[in-house]
Design a protein around this motif. Structure first.
Motif, mmCIF file in Angstrom:
data_model
loop_
_atom_site.group_PDB
_atom_site.id
_atom_site.type_symbol
_atom_site.label_atom_id
_atom_site.label_comp_id
_atom_site.label_asym_id
_atom_site.label_seq_id
_atom_site.Cartn_x
_atom_site.Cartn_y
_atom_site.Cartn_z
ATOM 1 N N ASN A 56 79.531 19.459 40.283
ATOM 2 C CA ASN A 56 79.476 20.746 40.981
ATOM 3 C C ASN A 56 79.125 21.904 40.041
ATOM 4 N N SER A 57 79.380 21.694 38.740
ATOM 5 C CA SER A 57 79.112 22.759 37.775
ATOM 6 C C SER A 57 77.804 22.569 37.021
ATOM 7 N N LEU A 58 77.149 21.452 37.241
ATOM 8 C CA LEU A 58 75.965 21.123 36.457
ATOM 9 C C LEU A 58 74.863 22.170 36.583
ATOM 10 N N HIS A 59 74.774 22.799 37.739
ATOM 11 C CA HIS A 59 73.717 23.796 37.965
ATOM 12 C C HIS A 59 73.785 24.945 36.959
ATOM 13 N N ARG A 60 74.981 25.261 36.459
ATOM 14 C CA ARG A 60 75.142 26.346 35.487
ATOM 15 C C ARG A 60 74.346 26.056 34.214
ATOM 16 N N PHE A 61 74.318 24.806 33.837
ATOM 17 C CA PHE A 61 73.621 24.426 32.605
ATOM 18 C C PHE A 61 72.129 24.246 32.845
ATOM 19 N N LEU A 62 71.782 23.775 34.044
ATOM 20 C CA LEU A 62 70.374 23.547 34.355
ATOM 21 C C LEU A 62 69.605 24.856 34.509
ATOM 22 N N GLU A 63 70.318 25.958 34.762
ATOM 23 C CA GLU A 63 69.662 27.255 34.889
ATOM 24 C C GLU A 63 69.229 27.828 33.544
ATOM 25 N N MET A 64 69.686 27.238 32.449
ATOM 26 C CA MET A 64 69.306 27.708 31.123
ATOM 27 C C MET A 64 67.853 27.340 30.838
ATOM 28 N N GLU A 65 67.180 28.161 30.014
ATOM 29 C CA GLU A 65 65.791 27.907 29.638
ATOM 30 C C GLU A 65 65.723 26.845 28.539
ATOM 31 N N GLY A 66 64.661 26.064 28.548
ATOM 32 C CA GLY A 66 64.386 25.147 27.451
ATOM 33 C C GLY A 66 65.275 23.921 27.387
ATOM 34 N N VAL A 67 65.895 23.543 28.511
ATOM 35 C CA VAL A 67 66.773 22.364 28.508
ATOM 36 C C VAL A 67 65.930 21.089 28.524
ATOM 37 N N VAL A 68 66.127 20.250 27.518
ATOM 38 C CA VAL A 68 65.457 18.949 27.451
ATOM 39 C C VAL A 68 66.261 17.913 28.226
ATOM 40 N N GLY A 69 67.569 17.978 28.076
ATOM 41 C CA GLY A 69 68.438 17.031 28.752
ATOM 42 C C GLY A 69 69.892 17.368 28.516
ATOM 43 N N ILE A 70 70.762 16.703 29.267
ATOM 44 C CA ILE A 70 72.204 16.935 29.165
ATOM 45 C C ILE A 70 72.903 15.583 29.193
ATOM 46 N N ILE A 71 73.889 15.417 28.316
ATOM 47 C CA ILE A 71 74.683 14.190 28.331
ATOM 48 C C ILE A 71 76.162 14.524 28.424
ATOM 49 N N LEU A 72 76.906 13.547 28.885
ATOM 50 C CA LEU A 72 78.369 13.598 28.890
ATOM 51 C C LEU A 72 78.858 12.566 27.889
ATOM 52 N N ASP A 73 79.651 13.014 26.913
ATOM 53 C CA ASP A 73 80.273 12.039 26.021
ATOM 54 C C ASP A 73 81.779 12.240 26.052
ATOM 55 N N GLY A 74 82.500 11.758 25.061
ATOM 56 C CA GLY A 74 83.948 11.871 25.082
ATOM 57 C C GLY A 74 84.584 10.839 26.005
ATOM 58 N N GLY A 75 85.857 11.049 26.308
ATOM 59 C CA GLY A 75 86.637 10.089 27.079
ATOM 60 C C GLY A 75 86.072 9.779 28.449
ATOM 61 N N LEU A 76 85.529 10.782 29.133
ATOM 62 C CA LEU A 76 85.014 10.560 30.480
ATOM 63 C C LEU A 76 83.856 9.571 30.482
ATOM 64 N N SER A 77 83.034 9.610 29.443
ATOM 65 C CA SER A 77 81.905 8.677 29.390
ATOM 66 C C SER A 77 82.382 7.248 29.172
ATOM 67 N N ARG A 78 83.623 7.102 28.718
ATOM 68 C CA ARG A 78 84.202 5.770 28.540
ATOM 69 C C ARG A 78 85.080 5.380 29.729
ATOM 70 N N GLY A 79 84.977 6.164 30.807
ATOM 71 C CA GLY A 79 85.615 5.773 32.059
ATOM 72 C C GLY A 79 87.037 6.252 32.240
ATOM 73 N N TYR A 80 87.467 7.222 31.417
ATOM 74 C CA TYR A 80 88.855 7.645 31.547
ATOM 75 C C TYR A 80 88.990 9.152 31.374
ATOM 76 N N GLY A 81 89.840 9.742 32.203
ATOM 77 C CA GLY A 81 90.194 11.150 32.069
ATOM 78 C C GLY A 81 91.516 11.407 32.749
ATOM 79 N N ASP A 82 92.358 12.236 32.118
ATOM 80 C CA ASP A 82 93.620 12.617 32.761
ATOM 81 C C ASP A 82 93.733 14.135 32.732
ATOM 82 N N ILE A 83 94.903 14.658 33.010
ATOM 83 C CA ILE A 83 95.058 16.117 33.128
ATOM 84 C C ILE A 83 94.885 16.829 31.784
ATOM 85 N N LEU A 84 94.900 16.083 30.687
ATOM 86 C CA LEU A 84 94.723 16.679 29.361
ATOM 87 C C LEU A 84 93.294 16.524 28.841
#
Length: 339
Positions: free
Chosen positions: A23-51
């Motif tokens: 839902n928030s991705l559009h904020r980043f896509l509105e920037m000029e000169g974007v080649v691409g966007i990745i997600l790394d960290g814990g979420l990319s490994r299939g896990y996320g909690d309230i912290l």
């Protein structure tokens, strides 16, 4: 083969977090000169909690990157809150990243990363190119040596001197390289410290009683000398388990252990040929290696030549050099003595 994975007991809300990110991705896509966007960290490994935060990396062409980094970015960078969710946002220069050399931890992070936006396929190509850098098994030798130096060489000193606090400190310094070596044994990149112990549990191969001995390796006990000795034994079992595995994988003589493999192979080259030009040896091993044992005691120079001192090699006694190097020499000269 299944890769290391997150195994936690706290409530996994990764679906909720990924939905918020979409839902928030559009904020980043509105920037000029974007080649691409990745997600790394814990979420990319299939896990996320309230912290958990959502680690978003935005790749920009150089001109746009220079513009945004100078105080012009429309979204806050680093740790920030968007729509009630925690993010960690990073801008990178795409052209610089293409040329940058990635260490094992950076490759580990990238290997799990999800591509969120890549209209021209450049990020997929970039990721594939970086991950073509495979894990070098020989790099485990340096890590095992670092662990050994701390838990055995320095550890024996402080056990003998009965300074338990200093002893436990050097044992602490053995843990990171020891666990890092386990990832190399499994041909995996080394994780960030934040995940090192946790992800080790789901590696395909581990020494026997990994969890039990790892607990012992981290346990300071009652700070008695006995607690030091018990902790050292746990670390030693883990170290030897990995050493045996590496020797098996590489065909290394386990009497020498994997850490001494490089020293043994250098000595073996000198023994087998007996004579090299300086240029040959410099290109193969480097001249500086001649300043260190076990080579220093078994060669001599004649003009621009390096020669094996066979008489010296055969006459060396255990008291003539540190035991670590004497055992290399002793293994290397067995074939010479049989001639």
């Amino acid at each position: 083969m299944e890769r290391p994975r997150v195994q936690l007991k706290s409530t996994n809300i990764v679906k909720e977090l990924r939905c918020a990110l979409n839902n928030s991705l559009h904020r980043f896509l509105e920037m000029e000169g974007v080649v691409g966007i990745i997600l790394d960290g814990g979420l990319s490994r299939g896990y996320g909690d309230i912290l958990s935060e959502m680690d978003v990396v935005i790749y920009l062409h150089e001109k746009a990157f220079d513009w945004y980094k100078n105080g012009n970015c429309p979204v806050a960078l680093g740790i920030t809150v968007i729509d009630g969710y925690l993010y960690d946002i990073k801008l990178v220069n795409y052209e610089d990243e293409l040329e940058r050399s990635y260490d094992s931890t950076a490759l580990w992070d990238l290997s799990y990363a999800d591509i969120l936006y890549d209209p021209e396929g450049k990020i997929a190509e970039f990721k594939s190119r970086k991950l073509a850098c495979t894990v070098d098994i020989d790099s485990a030798g340096g890590l095992l040596w670092e662990a050994y130096w701390n838990y055995r060489l320095a550890g024996d000193i402080w056990i003998y001197r009965q300074d338990t606090m200093q002893g436990h400190y050097v044992f602490n310094n053995a843990i990171k390289p020891l666990v890092s070596a386990l990832f190399i044994v499994n041909r995996e990149y080394i994780p960030h410290d934040k995940w090192l112990i946790h992800m080790s549990r789901s590696l395909a191969w581990k020494p026997d009683s990994w969890e039990k001995d790892l607990q012992g390796a981290l346990n300071t006990g009652d700070f008695s000398v006995q607690s030091l000795q018990e902790r050292q034994m746990c670390i030693d079992r883990l170290w030897n388990g990995m050493n045996d595995r590496l020797c098996e994988m590489t065909g290394t003589d386990d009497r020498l252990n994997f850490v001494r493999k490089a020293g043994y192979e250098s000595l073996k080259k000198l023994i087998e040929k007996e004579e090299y030009t300086l240029q040959e040896w410099a290109a193969m091993e480097g001249l500086e290696a001649l300043n260190y044992e076990p080579l220093h005691s078994v060669f001599h120079r004649e003009g621009d030549r390096i020669l094996l001192d066979k008489e010296r090699l055969l006459s060396l006694r255990p008291e003539d050099m540190y035991v670590w190097f004497y055992e290399i020499v002793d293994a290397g000269r067995k074939g010479v003595a049989a001639e």
